[in-house]
Write an enzyme that holds these catalytic residues in place. Structure first.
Site, PDB file in Angstrom:
ATOM      1  N   THR A 302      22.727 -14.346  28.387  1.00  0.00           N
ATOM      2  CA  THR A 302      22.979 -12.966  28.703  1.00  0.00           C
ATOM      3  C   THR A 302      21.408 -12.257  29.119  1.00  0.00           C
ATOM      4  O   THR A 302      21.637 -11.198  30.290  1.00  0.00           O
ATOM      5  CB  THR A 302      22.901 -12.472  27.215  1.00  0.00           C
ATOM      6  OG1 THR A 302      23.730 -12.973  26.817  1.00  0.00           O
ATOM      7  CG2 THR A 302      22.936 -10.882  27.015  1.00  0.00           C
ATOM      8  N   ASP A 355      28.324  -5.087  28.075  1.00  0.00           N
ATOM      9  CA  ASP A 355      27.175  -5.978  27.859  1.00  0.00           C
ATOM     10  C   ASP A 355      26.638  -5.339  29.308  1.00  0.00           C
ATOM     11  O   ASP A 355      25.557  -5.477  29.999  1.00  0.00           O
ATOM     12  CB  ASP A 355      26.629  -7.517  27.650  1.00  0.00           C
ATOM     13  CG  ASP A 355      26.381  -8.119  26.594  1.00  0.00           C
ATOM     14  OD1 ASP A 355      27.477  -7.529  25.999  1.00  0.00           O
ATOM     15  OD2 ASP A 355      26.131  -9.406  26.586  1.00  0.00           O
ATOM     16  N   ASP A 376      30.832  -4.016  23.459  1.00  0.00           N
ATOM     17  CA  ASP A 376      29.689  -4.307  23.434  1.00  0.00           C
ATOM     18  C   ASP A 376      28.232  -3.469  24.800  1.00  0.00           C
ATOM     19  O   ASP A 376      27.580  -3.582  25.283  1.00  0.00           O
ATOM     20  CB  ASP A 376      28.176  -5.141  23.377  1.00  0.00           C
ATOM     21  CG  ASP A 376      28.969  -5.978  21.746  1.00  0.00           C
ATOM     22  OD1 ASP A 376      30.057  -5.187  20.875  1.00  0.00           O
ATOM     23  OD2 ASP A 376      29.337  -6.803  21.204  1.00  0.00           O
TER      24      ASP A 376
END
EC number: 3.1.1.11
Length: 529
Positions: A302, A355, A376
């Site tokens: 990430t 994300d 998210d």
């Protein structure tokens, strides 16, 4: 990610300092833990105003014990950094997948060392409670992020295990330092400038550290700018890529401006913590576009998936679109990651799926910016305020989306997400947020919420996790999705914040914006509307 070398502002860690740190480690351990055993470190209240930042000097009571605690954290961070750096040197030709999270930890440790050094060694007179609180909160977030990066790899060798162990030990030390700081922190908070009112750029608003030339620069339009570099894909500028322009900037404390002319730039960019006060100015949303396609499904963790990463303090982006084009089935895929203190993103667009925007740490402000995603799509553990932004939930691979996933892991951290005077819309069933970490904190205030938001408003992360310890709140919202009558009944949810509580999440109350936003030239609302 390229390996970065740690350098202190106007200082270098030499052999003498290394020896000093080693010799002091054991004595510091003794003094700090002796202090710990005689102190009661009470957690701060979940009430937002109890950790709203005051502009007072740090308390001198128990100051020696606190500084010793931070020094111990600094020592351990230095040892962990040395271990990570040596690992990158010894494994440059092998185990490249394992080195991805090690490089993450290395960069995060550099940032942590810089902040801890400022607290312990420099001790400048203009450092106030909000600065120290922010740095300790961010240092703790950095270690959590290091551990997260390591955990995203299925396996790593004994050196990686050692780094993970150092990160966990450092987390404990930083938690102790943060406890000590908050327990000693003066409880008074200024009630001035909390009554609202739009704050415009004016000469008297600039802090003393902003030069007159910088003020003129930040007031200027794109046509009036005298940028240090001009990026143009057709070769008409000084550089053809943004990466080349960033590499050309001279080191220094002044503002560095890069003008990105209209065009699409397919790059992945990293502005490291040592590269401060960088300003990227484009020609407008949809005109100047930086696009990447890294994703978790594509083999990137990430942290490393970001199209653009800005870690250097004082980062400003204006009139640019940041895109991660990995697609709805690619899992985590960050378009913009920001770990820059006192950063501003103005009139930009951040476009992705899961994300999209990683608000990693420190104080951040977003104004008139469009943020699009699915799961998210705003997450992290900064202290961040969004104003006059469009938060758009798009159709993805799942039948439900989440606007936020805030990552506050310790109740003493002065972090959270404040969505103020924004528009929240979507094309599929969406929740305002879910708790990524134990003390997740998010508020939505004076915003328009459309019918895509589920009546319950908020979603659990997993079972009953964090439902008693999170802090979610709403205040003065409008639109078909704003009714709180069907909202969740969790202990940590506040369906109707009081006026005083809501003021604690404004620009002035939450990110101390009155002290630094005027220097950026951005329009902002200091308080409630």
């Amino acid at each position: 990610m390229a390996t970065t070398s740690f350098s202190l502002p106007n200082h270098k860690f030499g052999i003498k300092l290394m020896l000093f740190l080693v010799l002091n480690l054991l004595s510091l351990q003794t003094s700090v833990f002796a202090h710990s055993s005689n102190s009661k470190f009470t957690k701060i209240s979940r009430h937002p105003n109890s950790d709203s930042s005051s502009r007072t000097k740090p308390s001198t009571s128990s100051n020696k014990g606190f500084l010793s605690s931070v020094q111990l954290s600094l020592d351990h961070a230095l040892f962990a950094r040395s271990l990570a750096f040596n690992l990158t040197l010894s494994h440059r030709t092998s185990q490249t997948l394992m080195l991805d999270p090690v490089n993450d930890c290395l960069e995060l440790l550099d940032d942590t060392l810089d902040m801890l050094y400022r607290i312990v060694v420099i001790k400048r007179k203009d450092h106030v409670n909000d600065d120290v609180h922010t740095w300790l909160s961010a240092a703790l977030t950095n270690q959590e992020t290091c551990k997260q990066s390591l955990s995203e790899k299925s396996s790593f060798n004994k050196e990686g295990i050692a780094i993970d162990s150092f990160a966990r030990n450092l987390t404990g030390l930083l938690t102790n330092s943060l406890d000590m700081f908050v327990s000693d922190k003066q409880k008074s908070s200024s009630s001035s400038n909390l009554t609202g009112g739009r704050k415009l750029l004016s000469d008297h608003d600039f802090p003393t550290w902003v030069s007159s030339s910088d003020r003129k620069l930040l007031e200027a339009s794109v046509e009036e700018l005298r940028p240090h570099a001009v990026v143009a894909a057709d070769g008409s500028g000084t550089h053809m890529s943004v990466a080349e322009a960033l590499a050309s900037l001279e080191k220094g404390s002044g503002r560095s401006v890069i003008h990105l002319t209209a065009g699409t730039y397919k790059e992945n960019l990293n502005i490291p913590s040592k590269q401060k006060n960088v300003m990227l100015v484009g020609d407008g949303k949809g005109k100047t576009v930086i696009v990447g396609s890294r994703s978790n499904r594509g083999g990137w963790n990430t942290y490393q998936s970001a199209t653009v990463a800005a870690m250097g303090d004082g980062f400003i982006a204006r009139d640019i679109t940041f895109v991660n084009s990995a697609g709805p089935n690619s899992e985590q895929a960050v378009a913009l990651r920001v770990g820059s203190d006192r950063s501003v993103v103005y009139r930009c667009s951040i476009d992705g799926y899961q994300d999209s925007l990683y608000t990693l740490s420190k104080r951040q402000f977003y104004r008139e910016t469009d943020i699009t995603g699915t799961v998210d799509f705003i997450f992290g553990n900064s202290a961040v305020v969004f104003q006059s932004c469009n938060l758009v939930s798009r159709k993805g691979s799942s039948d439900q989306n989440y606007v936020t996933a805030q990552g506050r892991s310790d109740p003493n951290q002065n972090t959270g997400i404040s969505i103020h005077n924004c528009r929240i819309t979507g094309s599929t069933k969406t929740y305002l947020g879910r708790p990524w970490k134990q003390y997740s904190r998010t508020v939505v205030m004076q915003s328009f919420i459309d019918g895509s938001i589920h009546p319950s408003g908020w979603s659990p992360w997993s079972s009953n996790f964090a439902l008693k310890t999170l802090y979610y709140g709403e205040f003065g919202n409008s639109g078909p999705g704003s009714s709180v009558s069907g909202r969740v009944s969790w202990a940590g949810y506040h369906p109707a914040l009081t006026l005083t509580e809501a003021q604690g999440f404004t620009v002035s109350g939450f990110i101390d914006g009155n002290s630094w936003l005027p220097s950026t030239g951005v329009v902002f609302d200091s308080g409630l509307l």
